[in-house]
Design a protein around this motif. Sequence first.
Motif, mmCIF file in Angstrom:
data_model
loop_
_atom_site.group_PDB
_atom_site.id
_atom_site.type_symbol
_atom_site.label_atom_id
_atom_site.label_comp_id
_atom_site.label_asym_id
_atom_site.label_seq_id
_atom_site.Cartn_x
_atom_site.Cartn_y
_atom_site.Cartn_z
ATOM 1 N N VAL A 33 55.991 42.014 38.679
ATOM 2 C CA VAL A 33 54.692 42.443 39.414
ATOM 3 C C VAL A 33 54.209 41.374 40.614
ATOM 4 C CG1 VAL A 33 52.242 42.872 39.164
ATOM 5 C CG2 VAL A 33 53.848 43.228 37.273
ATOM 6 N N TRP A 34 54.136 41.964 41.874
ATOM 7 C CA TRP A 34 53.984 41.028 43.042
ATOM 8 C C TRP A 34 52.828 40.947 43.277
ATOM 9 C CZ3 TRP A 34 58.163 38.151 45.413
ATOM 10 C CH2 TRP A 34 59.031 38.194 44.738
ATOM 11 N N PRO A 35 52.117 40.077 44.102
ATOM 12 C CA PRO A 35 50.715 39.939 44.214
ATOM 13 C C PRO A 35 50.195 41.145 45.370
ATOM 14 C CG PRO A 35 51.904 38.234 45.468
ATOM 15 C CD PRO A 35 52.621 38.471 44.262
ATOM 16 N N SER A 36 50.955 41.791 46.107
ATOM 17 C CA SER A 36 50.470 42.708 46.862
ATOM 18 C C SER A 36 50.328 44.111 46.320
ATOM 19 C CB SER A 36 51.603 42.847 48.209
ATOM 20 O OG SER A 36 51.750 41.584 48.962
ATOM 21 N N SER A 37 51.269 44.110 45.258
ATOM 22 C CA SER A 37 50.944 45.506 44.485
ATOM 23 C C SER A 37 49.406 45.184 43.591
ATOM 24 C CB SER A 37 51.983 45.698 43.592
ATOM 25 O OG SER A 37 52.020 44.944 42.517
ATOM 26 N N LEU A 38 49.084 44.082 43.352
ATOM 27 C CA LEU A 38 48.024 43.844 42.554
ATOM 28 C C LEU A 38 46.779 44.242 43.567
ATOM 29 C CD1 LEU A 38 48.335 40.376 40.752
ATOM 30 C CD2 LEU A 38 48.430 43.043 39.590
ATOM 31 N N TYR A 39 46.944 43.898 44.734
ATOM 32 C CA TYR A 39 46.137 43.782 45.995
ATOM 33 C C TYR A 39 45.727 45.352 46.523
ATOM 34 C CZ TYR A 39 43.438 42.488 50.039
ATOM 35 O OH TYR A 39 42.473 42.516 51.085
ATOM 36 N N LEU A 40 47.010 46.210 46.683
ATOM 37 C CA LEU A 40 46.888 47.410 46.922
ATOM 38 C C LEU A 40 46.141 48.296 45.694
ATOM 39 C CD1 LEU A 40 47.765 49.050 49.474
ATOM 40 C CD2 LEU A 40 50.125 49.342 48.652
ATOM 41 N N SER A 41 46.587 47.983 44.498
ATOM 42 C CA SER A 41 45.909 48.499 43.474
ATOM 43 C C SER A 41 44.326 48.455 43.414
ATOM 44 C CB SER A 41 46.386 48.046 42.073
ATOM 45 O OG SER A 41 47.819 48.279 41.995
ATOM 46 N N GLU A 42 43.803 46.821 43.857
ATOM 47 C CA GLU A 42 42.688 46.852 43.811
ATOM 48 C C GLU A 42 42.072 47.722 44.949
ATOM 49 O OE1 GLU A 42 41.066 42.576 42.500
ATOM 50 O OE2 GLU A 42 42.485 42.321 44.274
ATOM 51 N N CYS A 43 42.640 47.876 46.079
ATOM 52 C CA CYS A 43 42.176 48.599 47.243
ATOM 53 C C CYS A 43 42.153 49.947 46.719
ATOM 54 C CB CYS A 43 43.066 48.626 48.148
ATOM 55 S SG CYS A 43 43.304 46.950 49.332
ATOM 56 N N ILE A 44 43.084 50.567 45.758
ATOM 57 C CA ILE A 44 43.249 52.147 45.690
ATOM 58 C C ILE A 44 42.001 52.459 44.770
ATOM 59 C CG2 ILE A 44 44.297 53.606 44.033
ATOM 60 C CD1 ILE A 44 46.938 52.211 45.565
ATOM 61 N N LEU A 45 41.549 51.244 43.949
ATOM 62 C CA LEU A 45 40.461 51.634 42.999
ATOM 63 C C LEU A 45 39.200 51.223 43.506
ATOM 64 C CD1 LEU A 45 42.272 49.781 39.730
ATOM 65 C CD2 LEU A 45 41.814 52.358 40.184
ATOM 66 N N SER A 46 39.132 50.505 44.557
ATOM 67 C CA SER A 46 37.845 50.111 45.197
ATOM 68 C C SER A 46 37.481 51.127 46.124
ATOM 69 C CB SER A 46 37.902 48.741 46.091
ATOM 70 O OG SER A 46 38.193 47.570 45.246
ATOM 71 N N PHE A 47 38.475 51.960 46.991
ATOM 72 C CA PHE A 47 38.213 52.981 47.581
ATOM 73 C C PHE A 47 38.928 54.146 47.242
ATOM 74 C CE2 PHE A 47 38.214 48.939 50.122
ATOM 75 C CZ PHE A 47 36.999 48.796 50.581
ATOM 76 N N PRO A 48 38.725 54.663 46.137
ATOM 77 C CA PRO A 48 39.401 55.905 45.748
ATOM 78 C C PRO A 48 39.238 56.946 46.597
ATOM 79 C CG PRO A 48 37.278 55.422 44.510
ATOM 80 C CD PRO A 48 37.362 54.394 45.208
ATOM 81 N N ASP A 49 38.237 57.186 47.156
ATOM 82 C CA ASP A 49 37.789 58.457 48.256
ATOM 83 C C ASP A 49 38.895 58.443 49.328
ATOM 84 O OD1 ASP A 49 35.795 58.849 46.576
ATOM 85 O OD2 ASP A 49 34.297 58.238 48.194
ATOM 86 N N LEU A 50 39.492 57.452 49.718
ATOM 87 C CA LEU A 50 40.718 57.437 50.661
ATOM 88 C C LEU A 50 41.935 57.912 50.119
ATOM 89 C CD1 LEU A 50 40.909 53.458 52.013
ATOM 90 C CD2 LEU A 50 40.597 55.934 53.455
ATOM 91 N N ILE A 79 50.270 54.108 39.496
ATOM 92 C CA ILE A 79 49.698 54.367 38.221
ATOM 93 C C ILE A 79 48.085 54.449 38.539
ATOM 94 C CG2 ILE A 79 48.638 53.628 35.948
ATOM 95 C CD1 ILE A 79 51.825 52.387 35.737
ATOM 96 N N CYS A 80 47.789 53.599 39.445
ATOM 97 C CA CYS A 80 46.282 53.526 40.134
ATOM 98 C C CYS A 80 46.220 54.813 41.049
ATOM 99 C CB CYS A 80 46.122 52.144 41.024
ATOM 100 S SG CYS A 80 46.292 50.878 39.746
ATOM 101 N N LEU A 81 47.118 55.302 41.715
ATOM 102 C CA LEU A 81 47.000 56.459 42.432
ATOM 103 C C LEU A 81 46.808 57.743 41.515
ATOM 104 C CD1 LEU A 81 49.816 55.910 45.313
ATOM 105 C CD2 LEU A 81 47.243 56.113 45.512
ATOM 106 N N ALA A 82 47.218 57.653 40.346
ATOM 107 C CA ALA A 82 47.229 58.790 39.648
ATOM 108 C C ALA A 82 45.872 58.889 38.834
ATOM 109 C CB ALA A 82 48.158 58.705 38.493
ATOM 110 N N HIS A 83 45.214 57.547 38.583
ATOM 111 C CA HIS A 83 43.777 57.460 38.081
ATOM 112 C C HIS A 83 43.028 57.926 39.166
ATOM 113 C CE1 HIS A 83 44.349 56.018 34.148
ATOM 114 N NE2 HIS A 83 45.490 55.433 34.475
ATOM 115 N N VAL A 84 42.982 57.848 40.321
ATOM 116 C CA VAL A 84 41.855 58.094 41.349
ATOM 117 C C VAL A 84 42.283 59.644 41.843
ATOM 118 C CG1 VAL A 84 41.524 56.072 42.450
ATOM 119 C CG2 VAL A 84 43.027 57.189 43.485
ATOM 120 N N LYS A 85 43.077 60.224 41.228
ATOM 121 C CA LYS A 85 43.573 61.730 41.318
ATOM 122 C C LYS A 85 44.080 62.094 42.639
ATOM 123 C CE LYS A 85 40.641 63.446 37.598
ATOM 124 N NZ LYS A 85 41.764 62.818 36.672
#
Length: 401
Positions: free
Chosen positions: A161-178, A196-202
């Motif tokens: 797990v690389w730091p950028s995927s943690l960051y991108l996941s935080e972005c997806i979950l922080s801005f789900p509407d995007l 997995i995060c993209l699946a959760h924000v539909k």
Amino acid sequence: MTATAEHDLLHPSTPPCLHLLSAFLAMEPTDSLIALARECGGGRVTERVQRFIWDHCMVECSTQAGKLHAPYLKKFLKKLIAEVELNCGDVLDELYEHYAHFMTSLKDSDLERDNARVFKSISFLFPDGCLELTSCPESRKLMVPLHCSLNMLEGDTGCSVWPSSLYLSECILSFPDLFTNKSCFEVGSGVGLVGICLAHVKASKVILSDGDLSTLANMMVNLELNHISVETNMSETTEDPYMVKTVKCLHLPWESVSESELQNLKPDIILGADVIYDPICLPHLVRILALLLNQMKLESKGADGSVNGYCQGNGNGDKFDAFLAKRTDNSATNAGSKKGSMAFIATVIRTIDTFDKFCALLDSANLIIKDVTETLRPSNLLPYMQSYDRTAVRLFAISCK
Ligand SMILES: C[S@@+](CC[C@H](N)C(=O)[O-])C[C@H]1O[C@@H](n2cnc3c(N)ncnc32)[C@H](O)[C@@H]1O
């Protein structure tokens, strides 16, 4: 601290115990765990803290998906016992006994084995006021179990797990509407956390890809661990109502993927985390970005020849700001609208020459890049993760000129 006050703290759903439990499940360095354990006890690893660790970390977690990594548990127990003894406290019998069991069954060198694959869980913690998850709005936490490698180097790069995927996941979950109702395609997906995060924000469609077959196989294991059904180049999967979503996983080496293979993807959003590091691969990566972004630009052209969405603007980057402001402020009206696509690449810039080469290649391919780290700064959803330096990650938006 009074006994009642300490007792109040020791609940697995409130910090600092929530942080200790999350750090334990994410296999954070054992020194971080000890620091969090001290915090739980108001400065000392008290008997109550040890009881919490035994009940919630050692016993309860051992029944969860995947087995906890025994050498890691052994190392943690050793530090924990040393910490309590150093402060003249009483060590809980259960902790001593468990450590004694590891002493006889495990060698210290087992932890150093660099090919170890482990199960860990990344818990995204939603602070009050933070946007909630559309898939489970009542929950303040999203826990993502992952099968991954402890070795970030040669051979197992894509299984870490690389730091950028943690960051991108935080972005997806922080801005789900995007991302909600958007068709998303990721390059170099590694363990599959972003998907997995993209699946959760539909997201309406999630396509993950990687050029390494063993990484791809591991990614599929992770999707299934997270109750996401997998569709591959070879299989068509019917939607399972008990699964969160179906995600497509493609074997997609950047060097050899053909234009016709990319043609059907038609993503609204392309994502990539920590994929800018090998100068030899960069021309191939940029070719893919250019093909997909230009394809979507052509598809989004209006009858009058004007270009909608991401590809509109004067070419100096204003369109990114306008687009992001619109998306982050007002999602509902935009959700599902078909516009030109944009790529979001999160990266730690380790070698400036490599990054400069990437930018030069984008420019020759008629693409523009903008640093949107400040515009799209995500909430800190991993407050317990001391090993993750979020300030080192930059987020870039790439679009056609
Ligand atoms: C540093 S890892 C990052 C993995 C994941 N995105 C993350 O951030 O945790 C780079 C990923 O890109 C993949 N990759 C590297 N070069 C590639 C290529 N030429 N074609 C396809 N995938 C590639 C690797 O297999 C690996 O999964």
